[in-house]
Design an enzyme around this catalytic site. Structure first.
Site, PDB file in Angstrom:
ATOM      1  N   GLU A  83       0.451  -1.249  -0.147  1.00  5.85           N
ATOM      2  CA  GLU A  83       0.232   0.018  -0.056  1.00  5.85           C
ATOM      3  C   GLU A  83       0.652   1.450   0.065  1.00  5.85           C
ATOM      4  OE1 GLU A  83      -0.153   2.674   2.143  1.00  5.85           O
ATOM      5  OE2 GLU A  83      -2.111   2.971   1.450  1.00  5.85           O
ATOM      6  N   ASP A  98      -9.547   0.275  20.672  1.00 10.31           N
ATOM      7  CA  ASP A  98     -10.275  -0.390  21.239  1.00 10.31           C
ATOM      8  C   ASP A  98     -11.989  -0.320  20.989  1.00 10.31           C
ATOM      9  OD1 ASP A  98     -12.373  -1.092  24.135  1.00 10.31           O
ATOM     10  OD2 ASP A  98     -12.066  -2.347  22.735  1.00 10.31           O
TER      11      ASP A  98
HETATM   12  N1  DTR Z   1      -2.375   6.273   2.989  1.00  8.87           N
HETATM   13  C1  DTR Z   1      -2.039   6.214   4.919  1.00  8.87           C
HETATM   14  C2  DTR Z   1      -2.025   6.677   5.519  1.00  8.87           C
HETATM   15  C3  DTR Z   1      -3.153   8.017   5.385  1.00  8.87           C
HETATM   16  C4  DTR Z   1      -3.141   9.292   4.536  1.00  8.87           C
HETATM   17  N2  DTR Z   1      -4.783  10.157   5.186  1.00  8.87           N
HETATM   18  C5  DTR Z   1      -5.496   8.327   5.303  1.00  8.87           C
HETATM   19  C6  DTR Z   1      -7.108   8.777   5.077  1.00  8.87           C
HETATM   20  C7  DTR Z   1      -7.552   7.426   5.172  1.00  8.87           C
HETATM   21  C8  DTR Z   1      -6.779   6.297   5.490  1.00  8.87           C
HETATM   22  C9  DTR Z   1      -5.643   6.769   4.971  1.00  8.87           C
HETATM   23  C10 DTR Z   1      -4.697   7.962   5.372  1.00  8.87           C
HETATM   24  C11 DTR Z   1      -0.642   5.681   4.641  1.00  8.87           C
HETATM   25  O1  DTR Z   1       0.296   6.641   4.747  1.00  8.87           O
HETATM   26  O2  DTR Z   1      -0.440   4.626   4.302  1.00  8.87           O
HETATM   27 ZN    ZN Z   2       1.502   4.932   6.049  1.00 12.92          ZN
HETATM   28 ZN    ZN Z   3      -1.599   3.127   6.063  1.00 10.69          ZN
HETATM   29 CA    CA Z   4     -13.946  -3.567  23.131  1.00  8.59          CA
END
Ligand code: DTR
Ligand code: ZN
Ligand code: ZN
Ligand code: CA
Length: 442
Positions: free
Chosen positions: A175, A306
Site C-alpha cells: 500500500e 478498542d
Molecule cells: N495512506 C495512509 C495514511 C493515510 C493518510 N491519510 C489517510 C486517510 C485515510 C486512510 C489512510 C490515510 C498510509 O500512509 O498508509
Molecule cells: Zn503509511
Molecule cells: Zn497506512
Molecule cells: Ca472492545
C-alpha cells in the site's frame, strides 16, 4: 403533503413552535400486510477484546524487530506478517488465499480469507494494508488496522456467525508504494466477481496516539453504520478528509464498489476544538510517528484501538447480517417539526394500525433530527399509552451537528397499534434545529 422548509417562512415556523405539542401533519403510515414474517433482528456484535488486538500488534513488533526493524514490501518482515495472520485464519476455519504480485522488482503478497457460507452473490469485504514503510515497524500504520480486522475475523469464527452475506477479509501488500496490492486484487477480479462485492470497509491507522475519530463519507449507508456505532458511545465523529483516495478503499471505489472505513489521523494537527471533544493534545499531530521509526507498540492509543476494533465488528455484524426491513413493517413521518430553542418539547406522531399483539422487544426507531448542537437535544419515544422510553439524553459538550441514529427499544409490554410519538426538547439556549423525519420498524 410535506412543505419544503423554504415554503414556510422561518417566522411562521417559529410561531407554531410555541405550541407545546405539535402533532405533525404529513403522516405516512404503511398498513402492515399481516402475512409478512417479522424480519430477523440484527444480531449484536461481540466486544472485540483489546488484549487480543494488542497481542497481534506485539507479534508484528517482534516480527519487525527480528527482520531489520520493518515489515515493508519486499522485505522479510512483510512475508513473516502474512504468514502470522494466515496461520491464525487457517486455524480458525477460513479459506485463505495468498495472491502474489511484483512491484518495484520485489514479490508482494495479498492475503484473502473467505468465511465459508453466506450468499456468494453478496460479498461484504473488510481489509487493511499489512505493509509498513521501510523506516519502521508500522504498528499504527498499519498494524492497527490489520490487527483490528484480524481479530474481528477471529471473532466471526468464535461466534460461528452465519450471516446473510458472504464475508471476505483481506490484508494488502505494498500500500505504501501506491495501493499496489489492492489495485492488483481489484484489477484481477473478474467483472462478474466485482459486481458481487456489496461493500468494502477499509481500516488504515485506527489507533493513533493523539486520536481523532474520522468516518469515511464515501457511501451513506456504510457511513451511517459507523456513525450509529459512535453515537451509541456518545463519541462525536468527523468526516475523514485527510486521505481521500490515499488508502486501499480507493482501489475499490474506483471500480464503483461502495466503500467506507475509519481513521484516527496521521500527520495533520489536532485543533483545539477537536481536543475539546476528543481529548488529547491540541496543536500536535494525530500521529507524530507517522512513517517513522517510532511507530512502535508504544505509538498506540488503547481507547481508540478498542473503540475502532469494536466498530469493525459492529459493521460486519450489521452490514453482513442486516435484513432489509420489509416495507410493511415500517412506519414513517417525514414532516418537519421545528424545535424551540431551550423551550418546550415538541412531538411528531406516527399512528400504527393493522398490527396484532404487542410491539417487539427490538422495536427500532430511526431518528433524523437536524440541529446545530446535538448536545442540547433530549429525545424520547412515547408509546400510545404515554409510557416514555428515553432514547437520548442531553450532553452539553457534544457540539456535533444532528442526531441521525438508530435506537432499539424493548417495547414488548406495549400494544403495537396506536399513536406513537417522538418527543424532542432543546434544553440549552442557542443552536436550533428541527425534526426532519423518524421511522418505527416492528
Ligand atoms: N495512506 C495512509 C495514511 C493515510 C493518510 N491519510 C489517510 C486517510 C485515510 C486512510 C489512510 C490515510 C498510509 O500512509 O498508509
Ligand atoms: Zn503509511
Ligand atoms: Zn497506512
Ligand atoms: Ca472492545
Amino acid at each position: 403533503m410535506r412543505l419544503s422548509r423554504s415554503a414556510v417562512p422561518r417566522a411562521l415556523r417559529r410561531a407554531t413552535a410555541g405550541v407545546a405539542t405539535l402533532a405533525a401533519a404529513g403522516l405516512i403510515a404503511a398498513t402492515a400486510p399481516a402475512a409478512l414474517a417479522a424480519p430477523s433482528p440484527t444480531l449484536a456484535a461481540p466486544d472485540i477484546p483489546l488484549a487480543n488486538v494488542k497481542a497481534h500488534l506485539s507479534q508484528f513488533q517482534s516480527i519487525a524487530s527480528a527482520n531489520g526493524g520493518n515489515r515493508a514490501h519486499g522485505r522479510p518482515g512483510y512475508k513473516a506478517s502474512i504468514d502470522y495472520a494466515k496461520a491464525k485464519l487457517d486455524a480458525a476455519g477460513f479459506t485463505t488465499t495468498v495472491q502474489q504480485f511484483t512491484s518495484s522488482g520485489a514479490t508482494g503478497y495479498n492475503l484473502v480469507a473467505d468465511w465459508p457460507g453466506g450468499d456468494p452473490n453478496q460479498v461484504l469485504m473488510a481489509g487493511a494494508h499489512l505493509d509498513s514503510v521501510s523506516s519502521g515497524p508500522g504498528i499504527n500504520d498499519n498494524g492497527s488496522g490489520s490487527a483490528g480486522v484480524l481479530e474481528t475475523a477471529l471473532a466471526v469464527s468464535r461466534a460461528q456467525l452465519q450471516p446473510e452475506k458472504h464475508l471476505r477479509f483481506a490484508w494488502w501488500g505494498a500500500e505504501e508504494l501506491g495501493l499496489v496490492g489492492s489495485k492488483y486484487y481489484v484489477n484481477n477480479l473478474p467483472t462478474a466477481e466485482r459486481s458481487k462485492v456489496s461493500g468494502y470497509l477499509n481500516f488504515d491507522m485506527i489507533g493513533s496516539p493523539n486520536p481523532g475519530y474520522f468516518v469515511y463519507d464515501d457511501d451513506p449507508a456504510i457511513e451511517k453504520t459507523f456513525k450509529d456505532f459512535y453515537a451509541g458511545l456518545n463519541v462525536p465523529t468527523e468526516i475523514e478528509t485527510e486521505g481521500d483516495g490515499r488508502s486501499d478503499h480507493a482501489s475499490f471505489k474506483n471500480v464503483g464498489i461502495p466503500v467506507g472505513g475509519l481513521f484516527t489521523g496521521a500527520s495533520r494537527t489536532k485543533t483545539s476544538a477537536q481536543a475539546q471533544k476528543w481529548g488529547g493534545t491540541a496543536g500536535q499531530a494525530f500521529d507524530r510517528c507517522y512513517h517513522s521509526s517510532c511507530d512502535t507498540t508504544a505509538n498506540i492509543n488503547d481507547t481508540a484501538l478498542d473503540r475502532n476494533s469494536d466498530a469493525i465488528a459492529h459493521a460486519i455484524w450489521t452490514l453482513g447480517t442486516d435484513t432489509p426491513v420489509p416495507p410493511g413493517d415500517s412506519y414513517e413521518n417525514t414532516a418537519d417539526v421545528t424545535i424551540p430553542d431551550n423551550g418546550t418539547a415538541v412531538t411528531s406522531t406516527i399512528n400504527v394500525t393493522g398490527r396484532t399483539g404487542n410491539a417487539p422487544a427490538t422495536l427500532r426507531a430511526d431518528v433524523d433530527i437536524r440541529h446545530t448542537w446535538r448536545g442540547d437535544v433530549v429525545v424520547d419515544l412515547l408509546a400510545p399509552d404515554g409510557t416514555a422510553y428515553r432514547l437520548k439524553n442531553s450532553s452539553g459538550n457534544d457540539s456535533a451537528d444532528n442526531v441521525i441514529a438508530t435506537y432499539t427499544v424493548n417495547a414488548s409490554s406495549e400494544p403495537a397499534n396506536g399513536a406513537w410519538k417522538l418527543r424532542v426538547q432543546d434544553v440549552a439556549s442557542q443552536d436550533t434545529g428541527y425534526i426532519n423525519s423518524w421511522k418505527l420498524t416492528f
